[in-house]
Design a protein around this motif. Structure first.
Motif, PDB file in Angstrom:
ATOM      1  N   PRO A  98     -73.142   3.243 -12.193  1.00 29.24           N
ATOM      2  CA  PRO A  98     -71.838   3.245 -12.877  1.00 29.24           C
ATOM      3  C   PRO A  98     -70.814   2.417 -12.104  1.00 29.24           C
ATOM      4  CG  PRO A  98     -72.752   5.459 -12.835  1.00 29.24           C
ATOM      5  CD  PRO A  98     -73.643   4.615 -11.969  1.00 29.24           C
ATOM      6  N   LYS A  99     -69.939   1.737 -12.833  1.00 31.64           N
ATOM      7  CA  LYS A  99     -68.976   0.820 -12.233  1.00 31.64           C
ATOM      8  C   LYS A  99     -68.160   1.484 -11.136  1.00 31.64           C
ATOM      9  CE  LYS A  99     -65.443  -2.535 -13.587  1.00 31.64           C
ATOM     10  NZ  LYS A  99     -64.695  -3.111 -14.744  1.00 31.64           N
ATOM     11  N   GLU A 100     -67.727   2.749 -11.393  1.00 35.30           N
ATOM     12  CA  GLU A 100     -66.861   3.429 -10.447  1.00 35.30           C
ATOM     13  C   GLU A 100     -67.580   3.845  -9.164  1.00 35.30           C
ATOM     14  OE1 GLU A 100     -68.240   6.395 -13.620  1.00 35.30           O
ATOM     15  OE2 GLU A 100     -67.472   4.333 -13.530  1.00 35.30           O
ATOM     16  N   GLU A 101     -68.923   3.815  -9.176  1.00 34.59           N
ATOM     17  CA  GLU A 101     -69.697   4.200  -7.996  1.00 34.59           C
ATOM     18  C   GLU A 101     -70.298   2.997  -7.260  1.00 34.59           C
ATOM     19  OE1 GLU A 101     -72.736   6.975  -9.027  1.00 34.59           O
ATOM     20  OE2 GLU A 101     -71.400   8.225 -10.241  1.00 34.59           O
ATOM     21  N   PHE A 102     -70.306   1.860  -7.919  1.00 36.26           N
ATOM     22  CA  PHE A 102     -71.056   0.716  -7.404  1.00 36.26           C
ATOM     23  C   PHE A 102     -70.548   0.252  -6.038  1.00 36.26           C
ATOM     24  CE2 PHE A 102     -72.135  -3.793  -7.043  1.00 36.26           C
ATOM     25  CZ  PHE A 102     -73.490  -3.744  -7.306  1.00 36.26           C
ATOM     26  N   GLU A 103     -69.226   0.113  -5.888  1.00 35.32           N
ATOM     27  CA  GLU A 103     -68.673  -0.394  -4.636  1.00 35.32           C
ATOM     28  C   GLU A 103     -69.043   0.515  -3.464  1.00 35.32           C
ATOM     29  OE1 GLU A 103     -66.769  -3.040  -2.154  1.00 35.32           O
ATOM     30  OE2 GLU A 103     -67.279  -3.273  -4.275  1.00 35.32           O
ATOM     31  N   LYS A 104     -68.973   1.829  -3.659  1.00 35.27           N
ATOM     32  CA  LYS A 104     -69.312   2.773  -2.584  1.00 35.27           C
ATOM     33  C   LYS A 104     -70.787   2.660  -2.200  1.00 35.27           C
ATOM     34  CE  LYS A 104     -65.710   6.199  -3.499  1.00 35.27           C
ATOM     35  NZ  LYS A 104     -65.411   7.614  -3.885  1.00 35.27           N
ATOM     36  N   ARG A 105     -71.649   2.505  -3.212  1.00 32.88           N
ATOM     37  CA  ARG A 105     -73.082   2.376  -2.935  1.00 32.88           C
ATOM     38  C   ARG A 105     -73.360   1.089  -2.145  1.00 32.88           C
ATOM     39  NH1 ARG A 105     -76.429   5.124  -6.782  1.00 32.88           N
ATOM     40  NH2 ARG A 105     -78.252   4.055  -5.917  1.00 32.88           N
ATOM     41  N   MET A 106     -72.709   0.013  -2.559  1.00 30.41           N
ATOM     42  CA  MET A 106     -72.920  -1.259  -1.870  1.00 30.41           C
ATOM     43  C   MET A 106     -72.414  -1.196  -0.432  1.00 30.41           C
ATOM     44  SD  MET A 106     -74.658  -3.612  -3.289  1.00 30.41           S
ATOM     45  CE  MET A 106     -74.206  -4.892  -2.111  1.00 30.41           C
ATOM     46  N   GLN A 107     -71.248  -0.602  -0.233  1.00 39.27           N
ATOM     47  CA  GLN A 107     -70.706  -0.498   1.112  1.00 39.27           C
ATOM     48  C   GLN A 107     -71.612   0.351   2.006  1.00 39.27           C
ATOM     49  OE1 GLN A 107     -68.341  -2.144   2.521  1.00 39.27           O
ATOM     50  NE2 GLN A 107     -67.725  -3.199   0.651  1.00 39.27           N
ATOM     51  N   ALA A 108     -72.157   1.419   1.432  1.00 44.00           N
ATOM     52  CA  ALA A 108     -73.074   2.274   2.201  1.00 44.00           C
ATOM     53  C   ALA A 108     -74.329   1.499   2.594  1.00 44.00           C
ATOM     54  CB  ALA A 108     -73.440   3.512   1.397  1.00 44.00           C
ATOM     55  N   SER A 109     -74.806   0.650   1.699  1.00 43.98           N
ATOM     56  CA  SER A 109     -76.005  -0.136   2.016  1.00 43.98           C
ATOM     57  C   SER A 109     -75.702  -1.193   3.069  1.00 43.98           C
ATOM     58  CB  SER A 109     -76.567  -0.790   0.744  1.00 43.98           C
ATOM     59  OG  SER A 109     -75.750  -1.848   0.288  1.00 43.98           O
ATOM     60  N   VAL A 110     -74.530  -1.810   2.981  1.00 49.65           N
ATOM     61  CA  VAL A 110     -74.138  -2.826   3.963  1.00 49.65           C
ATOM     62  C   VAL A 110     -74.010  -2.209   5.359  1.00 49.65           C
ATOM     63  CG1 VAL A 110     -72.246  -4.337   4.678  1.00 49.65           C
ATOM     64  CG2 VAL A 110     -73.027  -4.375   2.307  1.00 49.65           C
ATOM     65  N   LYS A 111     -73.519  -0.975   5.408  1.00 52.24           N
ATOM     66  CA  LYS A 111     -73.347  -0.289   6.692  1.00 52.24           C
ATOM     67  C   LYS A 111     -74.656   0.297   7.224  1.00 52.24           C
ATOM     68  CE  LYS A 111     -68.566   1.016   5.673  1.00 52.24           C
ATOM     69  NZ  LYS A 111     -67.650   2.135   5.337  1.00 52.24           N
TER      70      LYS A 111
END
Length: 443
Positions: free
Chosen positions: A91-104
Protein backbone atom coordinates in the motif's frame (compact mmCIF):
# COMPACT_ATOMS: atom_id res chain seq x y z
CA UNK A 1 31.95 39.60 -11.74
CA UNK A 2 28.44 38.94 -13.09
CA UNK A 3 29.83 38.08 -16.55
CA UNK A 4 32.34 35.72 -14.95
CA UNK A 5 29.56 33.91 -13.07
CA UNK A 6 27.49 33.62 -16.25
CA UNK A 7 30.48 32.23 -18.13
CA UNK A 8 31.00 29.60 -15.43
CA UNK A 9 27.34 28.60 -15.55
CA UNK A 10 27.43 28.31 -19.35
CA UNK A 11 30.57 26.19 -19.10
CA UNK A 12 28.91 23.94 -16.52
CA UNK A 13 25.88 23.46 -18.77
CA UNK A 14 28.10 22.63 -21.75
CA UNK A 15 30.01 20.07 -19.69
CA UNK A 16 26.74 18.49 -18.50
CA UNK A 17 25.49 18.30 -22.08
CA UNK A 18 28.78 16.73 -23.20
CA UNK A 19 28.58 14.11 -20.42
CA UNK A 20 25.03 13.14 -21.43
CA UNK A 21 26.02 12.98 -25.11
CA UNK A 22 29.02 10.81 -24.23
CA UNK A 23 26.77 8.58 -22.14
CA UNK A 24 24.29 8.09 -24.97
CA UNK A 25 27.02 7.65 -27.60
CA UNK A 26 28.70 5.01 -25.47
CA UNK A 27 25.41 3.20 -25.18
CA UNK A 28 24.93 3.36 -28.93
CA UNK A 29 28.26 1.65 -29.48
CA UNK A 30 27.16 -1.20 -27.22
CA UNK A 31 23.78 -1.77 -28.91
CA UNK A 32 23.00 -5.05 -30.66
CA UNK A 33 21.86 -4.93 -34.25
CA UNK A 34 18.11 -4.32 -34.36
CA UNK A 35 15.63 -4.71 -37.21
CA UNK A 36 14.43 -1.53 -38.86
CA UNK A 37 11.67 0.26 -36.99
CA UNK A 38 8.26 -1.04 -38.01
CA UNK A 39 9.44 -4.57 -38.70
CA UNK A 40 7.98 -7.44 -36.72
CA UNK A 41 10.08 -8.97 -33.97
CA UNK A 42 9.60 -12.70 -34.42
CA UNK A 43 12.57 -13.84 -32.34
CA UNK A 44 14.60 -12.55 -29.38
CA UNK A 45 17.05 -9.71 -30.02
CA UNK A 46 19.05 -10.11 -26.79
CA UNK A 47 20.40 -13.17 -24.99
CA UNK A 48 18.42 -14.03 -21.86
CA UNK A 49 18.67 -17.31 -20.05
CA UNK A 50 16.06 -19.87 -19.14
CA UNK A 51 15.47 -21.72 -15.89
CA UNK A 52 18.10 -20.35 -13.50
CA UNK A 53 16.13 -21.81 -10.60
CA UNK A 54 16.12 -18.48 -8.75
CA UNK A 55 12.86 -16.94 -7.50
CA UNK A 56 13.04 -13.17 -7.79
CA UNK A 57 11.23 -10.87 -5.33
CA UNK A 58 9.68 -7.74 -6.85
CA UNK A 59 8.30 -4.84 -4.79
CA UNK A 60 5.95 -2.16 -6.03
CA UNK A 61 3.32 0.26 -4.80
CA UNK A 62 -0.19 -1.15 -5.11
CA UNK A 63 -1.73 -1.17 -7.71
CA UNK A 64 1.16 -0.35 -10.07
CA UNK A 65 1.97 -4.00 -10.71
CA UNK A 66 -1.66 -4.61 -11.69
CA UNK A 67 -1.30 -2.77 -14.99
CA UNK A 68 -2.27 -5.11 -17.80
CA UNK A 69 1.00 -4.88 -19.73
CA UNK A 70 3.07 -5.47 -16.59
CA UNK A 71 1.05 -8.52 -15.56
CA UNK A 72 1.39 -9.80 -19.11
CA UNK A 73 5.17 -9.21 -19.02
CA UNK A 74 5.58 -11.03 -15.71
CA UNK A 75 3.50 -13.97 -16.92
CA UNK A 76 5.44 -14.09 -20.18
CA UNK A 77 8.74 -14.12 -18.27
CA UNK A 78 7.64 -17.06 -16.13
CA UNK A 79 6.32 -18.94 -19.16
CA UNK A 80 9.32 -18.44 -21.45
CA UNK A 81 12.10 -18.77 -18.88
CA UNK A 82 10.43 -21.20 -16.45
CA UNK A 83 11.64 -18.96 -13.61
CA UNK A 84 9.42 -17.88 -10.71
CA UNK A 85 8.57 -14.39 -9.48
CA UNK A 86 7.26 -13.35 -6.09
CA UNK A 87 5.35 -10.08 -6.55
CA UNK A 88 4.84 -8.01 -3.39
CA UNK A 89 2.41 -5.11 -3.72
CA UNK A 90 2.65 -2.64 -0.85
CA UNK A 91 0.00 0.00 0.00
CA UNK A 92 1.17 3.51 -0.87
CA UNK A 93 1.05 4.70 2.74
CA UNK A 94 3.31 1.83 3.87
CA UNK A 95 5.75 1.71 0.98
CA UNK A 96 8.20 4.39 2.15
CA UNK A 97 8.56 2.80 5.61
CA UNK A 98 9.16 -0.64 4.09
CA UNK A 99 11.79 0.73 1.73
CA UNK A 100 13.56 2.65 4.48
CA UNK A 101 13.61 -0.47 6.66
CA UNK A 102 15.17 -2.45 3.82
CA UNK A 103 17.77 0.25 3.14
CA UNK A 104 18.74 0.23 6.82
CA UNK A 105 19.11 -3.57 6.76
CA UNK A 106 16.21 -4.16 9.15
CA UNK A 107 14.45 -6.34 6.59
CA UNK A 108 15.65 -8.03 3.41
CA UNK A 109 15.77 -5.85 0.29
CA UNK A 110 13.83 -6.94 -2.78
CA UNK A 111 15.74 -8.13 -5.83
CA UNK A 112 13.82 -5.74 -8.07
CA UNK A 113 11.94 -2.53 -7.33
CA UNK A 114 9.26 -0.87 -9.46
CA UNK A 115 9.47 2.86 -8.78
CA UNK A 116 9.63 6.25 -10.39
CA UNK A 117 13.10 7.73 -10.79
CA UNK A 118 14.77 11.07 -10.14
CA UNK A 119 14.48 12.51 -6.66
CA UNK A 120 11.79 9.92 -5.87
CA UNK A 121 14.56 7.38 -5.15
CA UNK A 122 17.06 9.75 -3.54
CA UNK A 123 16.38 8.51 0.01
CA UNK A 124 17.18 4.93 -1.04
CA UNK A 125 20.87 5.79 -1.69
CA UNK A 126 20.86 4.70 -5.35
CA UNK A 127 24.66 4.84 -5.77
CA UNK A 128 25.10 2.28 -2.99
CA UNK A 129 22.05 0.12 -3.67
CA UNK A 130 21.00 0.20 -7.33
CA UNK A 131 22.64 -1.34 -10.39
CA UNK A 132 24.08 0.97 -13.05
CA UNK A 133 22.67 0.04 -16.48
CA UNK A 134 24.59 2.68 -18.44
CA UNK A 135 26.53 0.17 -20.52
CA UNK A 136 23.60 -2.14 -21.27
CA UNK A 137 22.83 -2.58 -24.99
CA UNK A 138 19.13 -1.72 -24.58
CA UNK A 139 19.86 1.85 -23.43
CA UNK A 140 20.19 3.08 -27.01
CA UNK A 141 16.69 1.73 -27.71
CA UNK A 142 15.14 4.23 -25.27
CA UNK A 143 13.49 7.39 -26.58
CA UNK A 144 14.88 10.76 -25.48
CA UNK A 145 11.95 11.23 -23.08
CA UNK A 146 12.63 7.81 -21.56
CA UNK A 147 16.33 8.56 -21.09
CA UNK A 148 15.42 11.71 -19.18
CA UNK A 149 13.41 9.58 -16.76
CA UNK A 150 16.16 7.05 -16.12
CA UNK A 151 19.17 9.26 -15.36
CA UNK A 152 20.33 9.58 -11.76
CA UNK A 153 23.77 11.04 -10.99
CA UNK A 154 24.70 10.62 -14.65
CA UNK A 155 23.81 6.91 -14.68
CA UNK A 156 20.93 4.91 -16.13
CA UNK A 157 19.38 3.63 -12.94
CA UNK A 158 16.52 1.48 -14.25
CA UNK A 159 14.52 0.15 -17.18
CA UNK A 160 11.42 2.22 -18.06
CA UNK A 161 8.53 -0.17 -18.66
CA UNK A 162 5.35 1.91 -18.52
CA UNK A 163 2.75 3.67 -20.61
CA UNK A 164 3.93 7.07 -21.82
CA UNK A 165 1.04 9.47 -21.44
CA UNK A 166 0.65 13.14 -22.32
CA UNK A 167 -0.99 15.27 -19.63
CA UNK A 168 -3.05 18.40 -20.06
CA UNK A 169 -6.78 19.10 -19.89
CA UNK A 170 -9.29 16.53 -21.08
CA UNK A 171 -12.33 18.33 -22.48
CA UNK A 172 -15.76 17.19 -23.65
CA UNK A 173 -15.81 18.00 -27.37
CA UNK A 174 -19.61 17.71 -27.56
CA UNK A 175 -20.08 20.34 -24.84
CA UNK A 176 -17.56 22.67 -26.48
CA UNK A 177 -19.27 22.27 -29.85
CA UNK A 178 -22.74 22.79 -28.38
CA UNK A 179 -21.79 26.16 -26.91
CA UNK A 180 -19.48 27.27 -29.70
CA UNK A 181 -16.32 27.13 -27.57
CA UNK A 182 -12.81 26.96 -29.00
CA UNK A 183 -9.67 25.59 -27.35
CA UNK A 184 -8.25 28.57 -25.43
CA UNK A 185 -4.85 29.92 -26.40
CA UNK A 186 -3.98 31.63 -23.11
CA UNK A 187 -4.98 31.89 -19.46
CA UNK A 188 -7.48 34.70 -20.03
CA UNK A 189 -9.30 32.77 -22.75
CA UNK A 190 -9.45 29.72 -20.47
CA UNK A 191 -11.22 31.75 -17.80
CA UNK A 192 -13.65 33.06 -20.43
CA UNK A 193 -14.46 29.46 -21.38
CA UNK A 194 -15.10 28.66 -17.70
CA UNK A 195 -17.37 31.69 -17.37
CA UNK A 196 -19.47 30.67 -20.37
CA UNK A 197 -19.78 27.07 -19.19
CA UNK A 198 -20.92 28.11 -15.71
CA UNK A 199 -23.60 30.39 -17.20
CA UNK A 200 -24.84 27.41 -19.24
CA UNK A 201 -25.16 25.27 -16.09
CA UNK A 202 -22.05 23.18 -16.77
CA UNK A 203 -19.36 22.90 -14.07
CA UNK A 204 -16.18 23.83 -15.97
CA UNK A 205 -13.60 21.59 -14.26
CA UNK A 206 -13.79 18.39 -12.22
CA UNK A 207 -11.09 18.54 -9.56
CA UNK A 208 -10.78 15.37 -7.44
CA UNK A 209 -9.47 17.43 -4.52
CA UNK A 210 -9.95 14.66 -1.96
CA UNK A 211 -7.17 12.84 -3.82
CA UNK A 212 -4.62 15.56 -3.07
CA UNK A 213 -2.09 14.33 -5.62
CA UNK A 214 -4.62 15.10 -8.36
CA UNK A 215 -4.29 18.86 -7.91
CA UNK A 216 -1.32 18.31 -10.25
CA UNK A 217 0.46 21.56 -9.46
CA UNK A 218 3.56 20.08 -11.08
CA UNK A 219 2.11 20.89 -14.52
CA UNK A 220 2.80 24.64 -14.26
CA UNK A 221 5.84 24.06 -12.05
CA UNK A 222 7.54 22.19 -14.91
CA UNK A 223 7.64 25.40 -16.92
CA UNK A 224 9.11 27.32 -13.98
CA UNK A 225 12.01 24.95 -13.31
CA UNK A 226 12.90 24.59 -17.00
CA UNK A 227 15.13 27.51 -16.06
CA UNK A 228 18.15 25.57 -14.78
CA UNK A 229 19.18 28.43 -12.49
CA UNK A 230 15.80 28.37 -10.73
CA UNK A 231 15.97 24.59 -10.31
CA UNK A 232 19.53 24.81 -8.99
CA UNK A 233 18.63 27.48 -6.44
CA UNK A 234 15.59 25.49 -5.25
CA UNK A 235 17.68 22.38 -4.76
CA UNK A 236 20.44 24.29 -2.98
CA UNK A 237 17.93 25.95 -0.63
CA UNK A 238 18.80 29.44 -1.83
CA UNK A 239 15.17 30.13 -2.75
CA UNK A 240 11.81 28.54 -2.04
CA UNK A 241 8.46 28.46 -3.82
CA UNK A 242 7.49 31.67 -1.98
CA UNK A 243 10.32 33.49 -3.78
CA UNK A 244 9.00 32.62 -7.24
CA UNK A 245 6.35 35.06 -8.60
CA UNK A 246 4.95 32.46 -11.00
CA UNK A 247 4.16 30.13 -8.10
CA UNK A 248 1.93 32.83 -6.61
CA UNK A 249 0.02 32.86 -9.90
CA UNK A 250 -0.43 29.09 -9.60
CA UNK A 251 -1.92 29.06 -6.11
CA UNK A 252 -4.06 32.12 -6.92
CA UNK A 253 -5.45 30.21 -9.92
CA UNK A 254 -6.71 27.39 -7.69
CA UNK A 255 -8.38 29.84 -5.31
CA UNK A 256 -9.98 31.81 -8.15
CA UNK A 257 -11.35 28.62 -9.69
CA UNK A 258 -12.88 27.69 -6.33
CA UNK A 259 -14.28 31.15 -5.51
CA UNK A 260 -15.93 31.58 -8.92
CA UNK A 261 -17.61 28.18 -8.66
CA UNK A 262 -15.70 26.77 -11.61
CA UNK A 263 -14.95 23.58 -9.64
CA UNK A 264 -18.49 23.11 -8.31
CA UNK A 265 -19.78 23.59 -4.77
CA UNK A 266 -18.55 20.28 -3.33
CA UNK A 267 -15.17 19.99 -5.04
CA UNK A 268 -13.48 19.10 -1.72
CA UNK A 269 -15.52 15.87 -1.64
CA UNK A 270 -14.53 14.85 -5.17
CA UNK A 271 -12.13 11.92 -5.37
CA UNK A 272 -10.48 9.57 -7.83
CA UNK A 273 -13.39 7.15 -7.79
CA UNK A 274 -15.72 9.94 -8.93
CA UNK A 275 -13.71 10.88 -12.01
CA UNK A 276 -15.34 8.31 -14.28
CA UNK A 277 -18.93 9.23 -13.44
CA UNK A 278 -18.22 12.96 -13.47
CA UNK A 279 -16.73 12.96 -16.96
CA UNK A 280 -19.31 10.54 -18.35
CA UNK A 281 -22.28 12.49 -16.94
CA UNK A 282 -21.90 15.63 -19.02
CA UNK A 283 -22.19 17.78 -15.88
CA UNK A 284 -18.49 18.64 -16.11
CA UNK A 285 -16.69 19.89 -19.21
CA UNK A 286 -13.00 19.44 -18.36
CA UNK A 287 -10.50 17.70 -16.07
CA UNK A 288 -6.74 17.96 -15.57
CA UNK A 289 -5.47 14.50 -16.50
CA UNK A 290 -3.46 12.40 -18.97
CA UNK A 291 -4.66 11.03 -22.30
CA UNK A 292 -4.21 7.34 -21.49
CA UNK A 293 -6.63 7.61 -18.54
CA UNK A 294 -9.43 7.53 -21.10
CA UNK A 295 -8.33 3.99 -22.04
CA UNK A 296 -7.08 2.59 -18.74
CA UNK A 297 -9.75 3.85 -16.30
CA UNK A 298 -12.60 5.60 -18.09
CA UNK A 299 -15.64 3.43 -18.80
CA UNK A 300 -17.51 5.91 -21.01
CA UNK A 301 -17.01 6.89 -24.63
CA UNK A 302 -13.42 8.12 -24.94
CA UNK A 303 -14.13 9.49 -28.41
CA UNK A 304 -16.18 12.32 -26.86
CA UNK A 305 -13.04 13.83 -25.37
CA UNK A 306 -10.12 15.82 -26.68
CA UNK A 307 -6.85 16.93 -25.10
CA UNK A 308 -5.87 20.59 -24.76
CA UNK A 309 -3.17 22.35 -22.70
CA UNK A 310 -3.38 22.70 -18.94
CA UNK A 311 -4.05 26.32 -17.98
CA UNK A 312 -3.06 26.52 -14.32
CA UNK A 313 -2.09 30.16 -13.98
CA UNK A 314 1.24 29.78 -15.77
CA UNK A 315 2.72 29.58 -18.36
CA UNK A 316 0.55 32.05 -20.22
CA UNK A 317 0.10 29.80 -23.26
CA UNK A 318 -0.65 26.67 -21.23
CA UNK A 319 1.35 23.46 -21.15
CA UNK A 320 1.37 19.74 -21.82
CA UNK A 321 3.42 17.51 -19.52
CA UNK A 322 5.35 14.49 -20.68
CA UNK A 323 5.10 11.13 -18.94
CA UNK A 324 6.34 9.93 -15.58
CA UNK A 325 7.62 6.43 -16.23
CA UNK A 326 7.82 3.57 -13.78
CA UNK A 327 11.29 1.98 -13.73
CA UNK A 328 12.32 -1.58 -12.94
CA UNK A 329 15.36 -1.07 -10.68
CA UNK A 330 17.74 -3.80 -9.56
CA UNK A 331 19.28 -4.23 -6.11
CA UNK A 332 22.95 -4.52 -7.04
CA UNK A 333 23.70 -6.26 -3.73
CA UNK A 334 21.16 -9.01 -4.33
CA UNK A 335 22.30 -12.62 -3.92
CA UNK A 336 20.34 -13.25 -7.14
CA UNK A 337 21.86 -10.38 -9.13
CA UNK A 338 22.52 -12.41 -12.29
CA UNK A 339 18.92 -13.61 -12.36
CA UNK A 340 17.64 -10.06 -11.76
CA UNK A 341 19.73 -8.70 -14.64
CA UNK A 342 18.44 -11.51 -16.82
CA UNK A 343 14.90 -10.42 -15.97
CA UNK A 344 15.66 -6.84 -17.05
CA UNK A 345 17.21 -8.02 -20.31
CA UNK A 346 14.09 -10.07 -20.95
CA UNK A 347 11.81 -7.04 -20.43
CA UNK A 348 14.05 -4.82 -22.58
CA UNK A 349 13.91 -7.19 -25.57
CA UNK A 350 11.71 -5.83 -28.42
CA UNK A 351 10.56 -9.42 -28.92
CA UNK A 352 8.97 -9.28 -25.48
CA UNK A 353 7.92 -5.67 -24.93
CA UNK A 354 6.14 -5.51 -28.28
CA UNK A 355 4.17 -8.58 -27.29
CA UNK A 356 3.03 -7.12 -23.98
CA UNK A 357 2.37 -3.56 -25.25
CA UNK A 358 0.42 -4.76 -28.27
CA UNK A 359 -2.65 -2.51 -28.78
CA UNK A 360 -1.92 -0.60 -25.56
CA UNK A 361 -2.62 3.12 -25.89
CA UNK A 362 0.73 4.80 -25.24
CA UNK A 363 3.45 6.82 -26.87
CA UNK A 364 6.55 4.66 -27.39
CA UNK A 365 8.99 4.24 -24.52
CA UNK A 366 11.39 2.33 -26.78
CA UNK A 367 12.47 3.31 -30.29
CA UNK A 368 11.52 -0.14 -31.56
CA UNK A 369 8.13 -0.20 -29.83
CA UNK A 370 5.92 -0.82 -32.84
CA UNK A 371 2.97 -2.73 -31.41
CA UNK A 372 1.47 -0.04 -29.17
CA UNK A 373 -0.79 2.71 -30.49
CA UNK A 374 -1.05 6.44 -29.81
CA UNK A 375 -4.32 7.72 -28.38
CA UNK A 376 -6.66 9.50 -30.83
CA UNK A 377 -6.48 12.47 -28.46
CA UNK A 378 -2.70 12.66 -28.89
CA UNK A 379 -2.90 12.35 -32.67
CA UNK A 380 -5.60 15.02 -32.87
CA UNK A 381 -3.59 17.49 -30.77
CA UNK A 382 -0.12 16.45 -31.98
CA UNK A 383 0.79 19.80 -33.53
CA UNK A 384 -0.33 21.72 -30.44
CA UNK A 385 1.54 19.28 -28.19
CA UNK A 386 4.75 19.84 -30.15
CA UNK A 387 4.42 23.58 -29.52
CA UNK A 388 3.62 23.42 -25.79
CA UNK A 389 5.20 20.17 -24.59
CA UNK A 390 7.43 20.10 -21.51
CA UNK A 391 9.19 17.13 -19.98
CA UNK A 392 8.20 16.17 -16.46
CA UNK A 393 10.91 18.06 -14.60
CA UNK A 394 9.45 19.16 -11.27
CA UNK A 395 8.38 15.69 -10.18
CA UNK A 396 11.76 14.19 -11.11
CA UNK A 397 14.30 16.90 -10.37
CA UNK A 398 13.11 19.10 -7.48
CA UNK A 399 14.57 17.75 -4.27
CA UNK A 400 11.89 16.95 -1.72
CA UNK A 401 9.05 17.49 -4.19
CA UNK A 402 5.77 15.79 -3.30
CA UNK A 403 2.37 15.97 -4.96
CA UNK A 404 0.93 15.74 -1.46
CA UNK A 405 2.18 19.25 -0.64
CA UNK A 406 -0.85 20.42 -2.62
CA UNK A 407 -2.68 19.98 0.70
CA UNK A 408 -1.40 23.51 1.47
CA UNK A 409 -3.04 24.78 -1.72
CA UNK A 410 -6.27 23.06 -0.75
CA UNK A 411 -6.16 24.74 2.64
CA UNK A 412 -5.55 28.13 0.99
CA UNK A 413 -8.54 27.58 -1.34
CA UNK A 414 -11.00 27.37 1.55
CA UNK A 415 -13.16 30.35 2.34
CA UNK A 416 -11.88 32.42 5.26
CA UNK A 417 -8.63 30.39 5.40
CA UNK A 418 -6.81 33.55 6.40
CA UNK A 419 -3.81 32.45 4.33
CA UNK A 420 -2.08 34.64 1.79
CA UNK A 421 -0.44 33.14 -1.32
CA UNK A 422 2.92 33.66 0.43
CA UNK A 423 1.67 31.79 3.52
CA UNK A 424 0.56 28.87 1.36
CA UNK A 425 3.89 28.66 -0.45
CA UNK A 426 5.89 28.96 2.77
CA UNK A 427 3.95 25.98 4.17
CA UNK A 428 4.86 24.02 1.03
CA UNK A 429 8.49 25.09 1.37
CA UNK A 430 8.54 23.90 4.98
CA UNK A 431 7.22 20.44 4.09
CA UNK A 432 9.74 20.11 1.28
CA UNK A 433 12.75 21.17 3.38
CA UNK A 434 11.73 18.82 6.21
CA UNK A 435 11.54 16.00 3.69
CA UNK A 436 14.98 16.83 2.28
CA UNK A 437 16.40 16.77 5.79
CA UNK A 438 15.01 13.27 6.29
CA UNK A 439 12.21 14.28 8.63
CA UNK A 440 8.98 12.28 8.92
CA UNK A 441 6.55 15.19 8.81
CA UNK A 442 3.64 14.27 6.53
CA UNK A 443 0.40 15.78 5.36
Amino acid sequence: MREEVLMKKRAALLIAAWILLTLLTGCAQQTNSLPAKGEAFTEPVYDWNKSSGDKLIIWGVYPDLERSYIKKALDRYEDLTENDLEVVQIPKEEFEKRMQASVKGEIEKPDILLSYGGTNIETYYPDENFYDFTEEPWVDDLTDTSINQTIYNGKVIGLPHWEASISGTLYNKEIFEKYGLEIPENQEEFMKVCRVLKKKGITPLYLPAKEISMLLYQFPLDSIVMNSETLEKLNEGKIGYADIPEMKKVVKWYKEMAEKGYLGQDYEKNDWDGMNEAMDSGRYAMMLCWDTWLYTDFQGDAAKFGLMPAFVGTPEEGTFEGPNLGLFIVNKNSARLDAALNFITFLADPYNYNAVFENIYTAPVFKNQVASISTPQYLEAEQLIEQKFRDSIAWLRIRGFSQMDASCILEYMKKDSGLSPEDCLKKMDHLRTVRIAGGDETQ
